[in-house]
Scaffold this motif. Structure first.
Motif, PDB file in Angstrom:
ATOM      1  N   VAL A 230     -12.185  50.098  68.070  1.00 12.07           N
ATOM      2  CA  VAL A 230     -11.174  51.044  68.565  1.00 12.07           C
ATOM      3  C   VAL A 230     -10.652  50.603  69.931  1.00 12.07           C
ATOM      4  CG1 VAL A 230     -10.779  53.420  69.299  1.00 12.07           C
ATOM      5  CG2 VAL A 230     -12.109  52.957  67.240  1.00 12.07           C
TER       6      VAL A 230
ATOM      7  N   LEU B 281     -14.994  57.407  63.072  1.00 10.88           N
ATOM      8  CA  LEU B 281     -15.123  58.473  64.070  1.00 10.88           C
ATOM      9  C   LEU B 281     -16.580  58.865  64.254  1.00 10.88           C
ATOM     10  CD1 LEU B 281     -13.558  60.443  65.912  1.00 10.88           C
ATOM     11  CD2 LEU B 281     -13.550  62.065  63.998  1.00 10.88           C
TER      12      LEU B 281
ATOM     13  N   TYR C 134     -11.796  59.196  73.536  1.00 14.40           N
ATOM     14  CA  TYR C 134     -10.538  58.876  72.876  1.00 14.40           C
ATOM     15  C   TYR C 134      -9.780  60.161  72.519  1.00 14.40           C
ATOM     16  CZ  TYR C 134     -13.320  54.641  72.245  1.00 14.40           C
ATOM     17  OH  TYR C 134     -14.120  53.553  72.452  1.00 14.40           O
ATOM     18  N   HIS C 135      -8.448  60.051  72.449  1.00 17.74           N
ATOM     19  CA  HIS C 135      -7.611  61.155  72.004  1.00 17.74           C
ATOM     20  C   HIS C 135      -7.405  60.991  70.500  1.00 17.74           C
ATOM     21  CE1 HIS C 135      -6.694  60.945  76.318  1.00 17.74           C
ATOM     22  NE2 HIS C 135      -6.440  62.250  76.225  1.00 17.74           N
ATOM     23  N   THR C 136      -8.000  61.874  69.712  1.00 13.03           N
ATOM     24  CA  THR C 136      -7.913  61.769  68.263  1.00 13.03           C
ATOM     25  C   THR C 136      -7.465  63.093  67.678  1.00 13.03           C
ATOM     26  OG1 THR C 136     -10.236  62.411  67.966  1.00 13.03           O
ATOM     27  CG2 THR C 136      -9.763  60.059  68.209  1.00 13.03           C
TER      28      THR C 136
ATOM     29  N   TYR D  30      -7.916  59.806  60.540  1.00 12.16           N
ATOM     30  CA  TYR D  30      -7.632  60.370  61.853  1.00 12.16           C
ATOM     31  C   TYR D  30      -6.681  59.443  62.601  1.00 12.16           C
ATOM     32  CZ  TYR D  30     -11.648  63.455  61.125  1.00 12.16           C
ATOM     33  OH  TYR D  30     -12.515  64.386  60.652  1.00 12.16           O
TER      34      TYR D  30
ATOM     35  N   VAL E 113      -5.650  57.930  66.377  1.00 15.90           N
ATOM     36  CA  VAL E 113      -6.019  57.711  67.783  1.00 15.90           C
ATOM     37  C   VAL E 113      -4.723  57.469  68.535  1.00 15.90           C
ATOM     38  CG1 VAL E 113      -7.310  56.298  69.406  1.00 15.90           C
ATOM     39  CG2 VAL E 113      -8.232  56.699  67.112  1.00 15.90           C
TER      40      VAL E 113
ATOM     41  N   ASP F  99      -4.222  57.232  71.993  1.00 18.74           N
ATOM     42  CA  ASP F  99      -4.386  56.893  73.410  1.00 18.74           C
ATOM     43  C   ASP F  99      -3.258  56.020  73.942  1.00 18.74           C
ATOM     44  OD1 ASP F  99      -7.449  57.473  74.536  1.00 18.74           O
ATOM     45  OD2 ASP F  99      -7.244  57.490  72.373  1.00 18.74           O
TER      46      ASP F  99
END
Length: 734
Positions: free
Chosen positions: A544, A624, A633-635, A653, A655, A657
């Protein structure tokens, strides 16, 4: 005579030959010239150093013994003075209690007596008496934060709820300050019970004070009437531990880094020269004394452990001992001395001083002596080397040249300017080195060329020393994260470019996004035209993080394209994790690295979904769950989907970011509404889902995923919710 002549022509017996003639003939001249001198100097220096060291050690031990004895004696005197005053105060107060000068029951008089005692003895925290009649209490305490003296009493007049009053400069009560919210019966307190039970002056165990919450030790004394028959009550004096005595310990000069501390027979740390908290625990009502073996001071902790190992327990130490022990290879001098005051205190005084505190000057002198000896040794060696060099100069030049070549420096030629055999050998050597140099240069060019087709990361990954050890079928099977990336609308981009421009564009793009893969210990398995497949042995976090770094490199790449007037490109990433076989496939004459697993195809499908949902980075639910710190992280949840070629749904999902700052902020802001919309969608509530989606789009009209779901909801509303609806979306295309 002839016999004598024959005998004189024979060589002398070996034992009669000179010593130098009996030396082996293969010894290097450098050794012959330098070793005898070195041995003599080393022997002298070693003997002087040993004698100096032994004398220094004896001086250190004598000094350490004197220092430990003096420190423990000072600490013992301080403790005796510190803990004798409370018993003297108790005797005075007992007399005043007996003759009525202290009104313990009615609390009408006597506070000025206690006030003067507290002023005379600043180390006393509380002086008081309790009555056997109904548990009445009367005393003067010192506030721990301000030092203010206050009267505190509890009797029938205040329902035994102790009240505190301020005192003027003469010790007379002034204003009521506070009152406890619970009944205080002096007869139930440990200090009262201890004195009554033993019928003599005693010390209590260390405890937390009822009024201040601080660790106290109390000296208490039973009080009888003038006839000595009837018990009137108990007078007591509190000493707060360990503040005042700790200040004394901290001010002691215990070498450079020595420590002093006091422990009870259970190993509780009563006081120390450090500033660490002596009460431990998270519950204020259940604090415990810090054990010496748990001290943050490594010196105190090691000393306590050593004493426990040496004597079995602290309770077994009955006399003074001077001891030594090692801590991390450094010797420590320790003295332990029992302290008893005759009233129940039974503690141990411990002083420990590192040997290094005494040996600093001695070691400095030793270093100076060694340095001077080394200088003399260096001069002798220099003279021997100079003589040896003069004798063996041609051979040493050739020898050094060979060593230089062995170290990889091909510039090491020999120019002796001689025509004898040594000169001819040097010329032949120079010709050989020149030919070898050219051969190795050709091999290096070939190796560098080959490494571009077979990256060195594979050698590390497959645990191979070099590329010659690679064989067909070599592989590693383990859990790894795998990533796919692909340029969107690549065909339409290439339609506007010539073949050469297309290759230049692809190579420039790959050159920008490939380095982050290696930065996170990943391996680029292969380039797929406008795409790339990579594996990450270190797991989900590495994959990631690498994809986020690649997307940021892409942003910089697009900035350059925009400056040139080109259209920025969009790239989609997909990440999944599972067991993958990474290794060598092909045939004997053509090898290629590849990754084989069912999750490879699934990851490719996830990358394709990034375009469908209009996002940059799609990860599976397995990824995840494998993240060590998902909160970094922004998910957000995208969908439960069945991709082409599979029968089971997977959760995917996003991500986000690397989204532009505004888009990332809006997605984060609308995340609760987006989640409620998807929940209503899965529950088969299209109208409710539409309301939430419209709220999302009202804030973030560019949310492609929300627009997609709005279309799905409209379709669901028009066609009706299927009977077995579970919110899973099945894809029929890649």
């Amino acid at each position: 005579m002839p016999l004598s002549g024959v005998m004189s022509d024979r060589p002398p017996a070996p034992s009669s030959r000179p010593l130098l003639q009996r030396l082996p003939r293969n010894l290097p001249l450098r050794i012959v010239f330098t070793v005898p001198m070195l041995l003599q100097l080393v022997g002298i220096v070693g003997l002087v150093g040993y004698l100096s060291f032994r004398n220094g050690q004896k001086a250190v031990q004598d000094l350490a013994s004197q220092l430990r004895g003096e420190l423990t004696a000072r600490i013992q005197r301080e403790l005796q003075g510190y803990f004798s005053a409370p018993h003297a105060i108790n005797r005075l107060n007992a007399t005043a209690f007996t003759y009525g000068d202290l009104d313990i029951v009615g609390a009408q008089r006597g506070e000025n007596i206690l006030f003067q005692q507290m002023r005379i003895h600043p180390t006393i925290a509380f002086a008081y008496c309790g009555s056997t009649q109904n548990g009445e209490f009367f005393g003067v305490l010192r506030q721990p934060d301000t030092g203010q003296l206050q009267l505190s009493y509890g009797n029938a007049s205040n329902d035994f709820l102790r009240e505190n009053y301020s005192l003027d400069v003469r010790g007379s009560r002034m204003h009521r300050l506070s009152q406890l919210d619970r009944v205080y019966d002096a007869r139930t307190r440990p200090w009262f019970k201890a004195a009554v039970g033993r019928e003599r002056p005693v010390w209590t165990d260390v405890y937390l004070a009822f009024s201040t919450g601080l660790p106290n030790v109390t000296a208490s004394l039973p009080v009888y009437d003038s006839a000595g028959r009837n018990l009137l009550g108990v007078c007591a004096t509190d000493v707060v531990l360990p503040e005042e005595f700790r200040a004394f310990l901290s001010d002691l000069e215990i070498g450079e880094s020595g420590e002093a501390f006091v422990v009870d027979r259970r190993g509780n740390l009563i006081s120390s020269s450090t500033d660490e908290e002596l009460m431990v625990g998270t519950d204020p009502d259940n604090l415990q004394f810090l054990k010496a073996v748990d001290s943050r001071s490594e010196l105190i902790q090691s000393s306590a452990n050593y004493l426990t190992e040496q004597f079995g327990s602290f309770d077994q130490i009955r006399q003074a001992h001077q001891l030594e022990f090692n801590m991390e290879g450094d010797r420590q001098f320790l003295e332990v001395l029992p302290f008893r005051d005759g009233f129940g205190l039974d503690w141990l005084i411990v002083v420990v001083v590192p040997e290094a505190d005494f040996t600093a000057d001695i070691q400095a002198n030793t270093r100076t002596t060694i340095a001077l000896c080394l200088v003399a040794l260096a001069i002798a060696v220099a003279l021997g080397i100079a003589l040896t060099r003069w004798v063996t100069y041609p051979i040493l030049r050739l020898n050094n040249a060979v060593k230089t070549i062995a170290a990889g420096n091909w510039q090491g030629t020999v120019d002796l300017n001689r025509s004898d055999e040594v000169g001819q050998l040097a010329d032949s050597f120079n010709q050989t080195i020149a030919q070898l140099h050219e051969s190795f240069k050709r091999l290096e060019v070939q190796r560098n060329a080959f490494s571009r087709f077979f990256p060195p990361e594979y050698l590390t990954f497959l645990d191979k020393p070099d590329v010659t050890q690679i064989t067909l079928g070599d592989h590693i099977n383990r859990e790894m994260a795998i990533t796919f990336c692909d340029i969107r609308s690549f065909t339409s981009i290439c339609e506007k470019l010539t073949p050469q421009e297309t290759f230049d564009f692809i190579n420039s793009y790959l050159k920008n996004i490939s380095p982050p893969v290696r930065e996170y210990n990943g391996i680029v398995v292969k380039f797929l035209g406008d795409g790339m497949m990579s594996v990450f042995p270190d797991g989900a976090d590495a994959a990631v993080s690498a994809c986020i770094a690649q997307l940021r490199c892409l942003q910089h790449f697009n900035e350059i394209r925009i400056q040139r007037g080109d259209v920025p490109i969009l790239v989609g990433f997909g990440i999944h994790i599972g067991h993958v076989m990474v290794g060598i496939v092909g045939e004997e004459n053509r090898l290629q690295a590849d990754a084989l697993s069912d999750i490879v195809n699934l990851t490719a499908r996830l990358e394709g979904l990034s375009k469908y949902y209009g996002v940059s980075l799609v990860i599976s639910e397995d990824v995840l769950k494998k993240l060590e710190h998902p909160e970094r992280y922004h998910t957000r949840f995208l969908d439960r989907a069945i991709v082409k070629g599979r029968t089971e749904a997977i959760a995917v999902y996003e991500v986000f970011d690397t989204e532009p700052e505004r888009d990332r902020r809006l997605k984060q802001q609308t995340l609760p509404m987006f989640e409620k919309a998807l929940e209503a969608y899965r529950d088969g509530q299209p109208l409710e889902a539409r309301e939430w989606l419209e709220q999302v789009l009202a804030i973030n009209p560019n949310d492609s995923t929300a627009i997609l779901y709005l279309q799905r909801v409209a379709l669901l509303y028009e066609s009706g919710v299927p009977r077995n609806w579970d919110g899973v979306w099945a894809f029929t295309q890649k």
